[in-house]
Write a protein that holds these residues in place. Structure first.
Motif, short mmCIF file in Angstrom:
data_model
loop_
_atom_site.label_atom_id
_atom_site.label_comp_id
_atom_site.label_asym_id
_atom_site.label_seq_id
_atom_site.Cartn_x
_atom_site.Cartn_y
_atom_site.Cartn_z
N LEU A 127 -6.54 31.56 -30.69
CA LEU A 127 -5.45 30.90 -29.88
C LEU A 127 -5.53 30.43 -28.68
CD1 LEU A 127 -2.50 33.58 -31.55
CD2 LEU A 127 -3.31 31.28 -32.31
N LEU A 128 -5.19 29.37 -28.86
CA LEU A 128 -5.32 29.08 -27.50
C LEU A 128 -4.40 28.29 -26.52
CD1 LEU A 128 -8.01 26.10 -27.71
CD2 LEU A 128 -8.27 29.07 -27.23
N GLY A 129 -4.33 28.21 -25.02
CA GLY A 129 -3.70 28.11 -24.79
C GLY A 129 -2.44 28.97 -23.06
N GLU A 130 -2.21 28.05 -21.80
CA GLU A 130 -1.27 29.23 -20.70
C GLU A 130 -0.90 30.30 -20.74
OE1 GLU A 130 0.47 26.98 -18.46
OE2 GLU A 130 -0.53 24.82 -18.60
N THR A 131 -1.22 31.05 -20.60
CA THR A 131 -1.57 32.72 -19.74
C THR A 131 0.76 32.61 -20.39
OG1 THR A 131 -0.90 35.09 -18.91
CG2 THR A 131 -0.42 32.61 -18.04
N GLY A 132 0.93 33.42 -20.98
CA GLY A 132 2.80 33.82 -21.45
C GLY A 132 3.06 32.83 -22.19
N THR A 133 2.45 32.17 -23.32
CA THR A 133 3.22 31.30 -24.29
C THR A 133 3.34 31.82 -25.33
OG1 THR A 133 0.33 30.66 -24.51
CG2 THR A 133 1.90 28.84 -23.15
N GLY A 134 3.04 33.00 -25.89
CA GLY A 134 3.23 34.02 -26.78
C GLY A 134 1.95 34.47 -27.45
N LYS A 135 0.95 34.12 -27.59
CA LYS A 135 -0.23 33.98 -27.95
C LYS A 135 -0.04 35.51 -28.71
CE LYS A 135 -2.94 33.37 -25.07
NZ LYS A 135 -2.46 32.99 -23.23
N GLU A 136 0.94 36.99 -28.38
CA GLU A 136 0.33 37.75 -28.77
C GLU A 136 2.08 37.68 -29.96
OE1 GLU A 136 0.99 42.48 -28.81
OE2 GLU A 136 0.90 41.33 -27.50
N VAL A 137 2.81 36.99 -29.80
CA VAL A 137 4.10 36.73 -31.28
C VAL A 137 3.46 35.46 -32.52
CG1 VAL A 137 6.16 35.80 -31.26
CG2 VAL A 137 5.63 36.77 -29.35
N PHE A 138 2.41 35.06 -32.02
CA PHE A 138 2.26 34.19 -32.85
C PHE A 138 1.13 34.94 -33.70
CE2 PHE A 138 4.39 29.97 -30.91
CZ PHE A 138 3.92 29.32 -32.26
N ALA A 139 -0.04 35.57 -33.34
CA ALA A 139 -1.13 36.49 -33.71
C ALA A 139 -0.09 37.70 -34.68
CB ALA A 139 -1.86 36.97 -32.83
N GLY A 140 1.12 38.01 -34.01
CA GLY A 140 1.93 39.07 -35.17
C GLY A 140 2.60 38.29 -36.23
N ALA A 141 3.38 36.95 -35.77
CA ALA A 141 3.58 36.06 -37.18
C ALA A 141 2.44 35.95 -38.20
CB ALA A 141 4.17 34.95 -36.58
N ILE A 142 1.40 34.79 -37.65
CA ILE A 142 0.38 34.95 -39.30
C ILE A 142 -0.09 35.84 -39.69
CG2 ILE A 142 -1.65 34.48 -38.86
CD1 ILE A 142 -1.13 32.23 -36.27
N LEU A 187 -0.93 26.56 -27.77
CA LEU A 187 0.55 26.53 -27.88
C LEU A 187 1.05 26.15 -26.61
CD1 LEU A 187 0.90 30.71 -28.45
CD2 LEU A 187 0.72 28.71 -30.38
N PRO A 188 1.97 25.32 -26.76
CA PRO A 188 2.62 24.17 -25.96
C PRO A 188 3.01 25.19 -24.51
CG PRO A 188 3.71 24.71 -27.44
CD PRO A 188 2.92 25.03 -27.51
N PRO A 189 2.60 24.77 -23.15
CA PRO A 189 3.43 25.26 -21.82
C PRO A 189 4.47 24.66 -22.17
CG PRO A 189 2.23 23.41 -21.74
CD PRO A 189 1.72 23.61 -22.91
N LEU A 190 5.41 26.13 -21.16
CA LEU A 190 6.85 25.98 -21.11
C LEU A 190 7.66 24.82 -20.84
CD1 LEU A 190 9.73 27.23 -22.80
CD2 LEU A 190 9.35 28.44 -19.82
N VAL A 223 17.47 26.08 -22.50
CA VAL A 223 18.44 27.20 -23.22
C VAL A 223 18.58 28.66 -24.33
CG1 VAL A 223 20.55 26.31 -24.38
CG2 VAL A 223 19.62 24.45 -23.08
N ALA A 224 17.59 28.10 -25.56
CA ALA A 224 17.71 28.92 -26.38
C ALA A 224 17.01 30.58 -25.79
CB ALA A 224 17.60 28.35 -27.68
N LEU A 225 15.95 30.47 -25.26
CA LEU A 225 15.28 31.44 -24.72
C LEU A 225 15.59 32.33 -23.87
CD1 LEU A 225 11.46 29.29 -24.25
CD2 LEU A 225 11.65 31.57 -25.99
N SER A 226 16.30 31.15 -22.90
CA SER A 226 17.32 32.04 -22.26
C SER A 226 18.69 32.75 -23.24
CB SER A 226 17.89 31.26 -21.04
OG SER A 226 17.01 30.48 -20.00
N ILE A 253 6.43 31.96 -20.65
CA ILE A 253 7.73 32.74 -21.03
C ILE A 253 7.41 33.71 -20.47
CG2 ILE A 253 9.15 33.60 -23.11
CD1 ILE A 253 7.43 31.34 -25.28
N ARG A 254 6.77 34.34 -19.83
CA ARG A 254 6.44 35.92 -19.93
C ARG A 254 7.15 35.95 -18.20
NH1 ARG A 254 1.44 36.98 -19.14
NH2 ARG A 254 1.28 37.49 -21.68
N GLU A 255 7.10 34.32 -16.90
CA GLU A 255 7.53 34.25 -16.40
C GLU A 255 8.91 34.83 -16.52
OE1 GLU A 255 7.45 31.14 -12.32
OE2 GLU A 255 6.32 30.78 -14.05
N LEU A 256 9.29 33.24 -17.23
CA LEU A 256 10.91 32.99 -17.49
C LEU A 256 11.35 34.35 -17.63
CD1 LEU A 256 13.60 31.65 -17.77
CD2 LEU A 256 13.09 30.57 -20.47
#
Length: 443
Positions: free
Chosen positions: A168-183, A310-313, A321-324, A359-362
């Motif tokens: 899983l590649l992507g910037e910090t805070g993009t939800g890599k652990e969530v994706f790993a768990g979902a996989i 994983l795409p940056p926010l 909106v949905a995340l907030s 997402i972590r910053e949000l």
């Protein structure tokens, strides 16, 4: 094992004095006279807290904090300065410093602060390892309807059906652990353990023990056998976050697990067999690390059977909106208060922000806003200053219409209000000029 403190200060007498005082409190103390020397210590020793001077011969401590937290996020840093400066203090805390204190005035605070920092570090290390019978995540936990996140989810669902390694590649805070768990939840291993570890939270020796375990007597203090996370993850999934921080020696041992499903515990002679799936994640450029000799090419290709970026926010602003809404419900429950709403101005600022922490910053911004808000709506006033400032800066950008209005008015001044001459200078027809004057209400 006592907590370890690294003192970085170019004043020999002060460094030695601090070292003695801190050592008498039961801490293990390391010393360095420069940032370069400090980084060398960090590379070879387990350090819990760094006590660092602000002005050093090869750099500034305030800037060093950011570098330190990027490389060693679990370590806490307390900055020492001869001359307290509010601006430096604010920036130091923003960069991740545990505290910022003045030499002489705050000497009696050093020992209590060290104990507080060590307590946080212990908590950070505990959080760096997660052992669950189930992942706790599935694809329903992934919030957002934007095309980029939808595409990532669809690919992840296909990947989940395989048993191959995933990167899983992507910037910090993009939800890599969530994706790993979902996989994991979407795989045939869903009924077995999902174990996660942040590789950047440990030194080489500690990480080796965490991953591979040890036999009793393998080293001083190893009084009994310990199963490593790789063995505990048997039949399940092991998620290696920040895989780019894995030392080269451990990369070789991990490669053996991927290729043959076997490893040898510290102090053991026999091979242990395991059946695990590995999902790894990083925000680093591993191919650049390969060229620089920091990451094994053969391990990269074994991990990169499937890769998912994983795409940056900032690439999915409509999902804010949905995340907030999700985080506001969560934090309202935590603070035992009604669910708040973002007003239009605050929402617009959040959509404009670049979200370097994603997402972590949000999450952090919204939690702060929930605590600060007394009414029913979160307004721009409850958002961090840097987000408010960016929004205000954006208000000063002139639209094309505003620029056109200013230009017409200026040319009218040059021609003393002669509309025919103005139209000629502007290169437009007289009728068009009259329409523009009326449209922009130019007087």
């Amino acid at each position: 094992m006592s907590a370890s403190v690294l003192i970085i200060d170019d004043e020999d007498a002060l460094r030695k004095l601090l070292s003695r005082i801190i050592g008498l409190e039961g801490f293990t103390v390391e010393e360095a006279a420069s940032i370069k020397a400090g980084l060398s210590v960090l590379g070879r020793r387990q350090v819990d807290v760094v006590l660092c001077d602000v002005k050093l011969p090869d750099g500034n401590g305030v800037d060093f904090v950011k570098q330190l937290k990027a490389a060693y996020p679990v370590i806490e840093c307390i900055l020492l300065t001869a001359y307290g400066n509010i601006g430096d203090g604010v920036q130091a805390i923003k960069n991740g410093a545990f505290d910022y204190i003045t030499k002489g005035n705050d000497n009696d605070r050093i020992i209590p602060l060290l104990h507080q920092a060590v307590t946080r570090v212990s908590g950070n290390r505990i959080k760096a390892v997660s052992i669950r019978e189930k992942s706790g995540y599935d694809f329903d936990n992934i919030i957002g309807n934007s095309p980029v996140i939808h595409e990532a989810m669809q690919l992840a669902k296909k990947i989940a059906l395989s048993d191959a390694a995933v990167l899983l590649l992507g910037e910090t805070g993009t939800g890599k652990e969530v994706f790993a768990g979902a996989i994991h939840s979407g795989s045939k291993r869903a009924g077995h353990s999902f174990i996660a570890i942040n590789c950047s939270a440990f030194t080489k020796d500690l990480l080796e023990g965490e991953l591979f375990g040890h036999k009793a007597g393998a080293y001083t203090g190893a009084s009994k056998d310990k199963k490593g996370l790789i063995q505990l993850a048997d039949k399940g999934t092991l998620f290696l976050d920040e895989i780019g921080e894995l030392p080269l020696e451990l990369q070789a041992k991990l490669l053996r697990v991927l290729e043959n499903g076997e490893f040898i515990r510290l102090g053991d002679e026999k091979t242990t067999l395991v059946d695990i799936r590995i999902v790894a994640a990083t925000n680093r450029d591993l191919e650049a690390d390969i060229r620089n000799g920091h990451f094994r090419e053969d391990l990269f290709y074994r991990l990169n059977v499937f890769s998912l970026t994983l795409p940056p926010l900032r690439a999915r602003p409509d999902d804010i909106v949905a995340l907030s809404d999700h985080f506001l419900k969560k934090y309202a429950l935590k603070e035992n208060q009604p669910i708040l709403k973002l007003n239009a101005g605050a929402l617009q600022l959040l959509k404009q922000h670049q979200w370097k922490g994603n997402i972590r910053e949000l999450k952090n911004v919204l939690e702060r806003a929930v605590i600060l808000t007394e009414g029913e709506e979160i307004t721009p006033a409850q958002l961090p200053y840097d987000i408010q400032r960016q929004g205000n800066a954006g208000q000063h950008h002139l639209s094309l219409a505003a620029v056109e209005k200013m230009h017409i008015r200026r040319v009218l001044q040059i021609t003393n209000g002669n509309k025919t001459k103005t139209a000629e200078l502007l290169g437009i027809g007289l009728t068009t000029l009259y329409r523009k004057i009326e449209e922009y209400d130019i007087r």
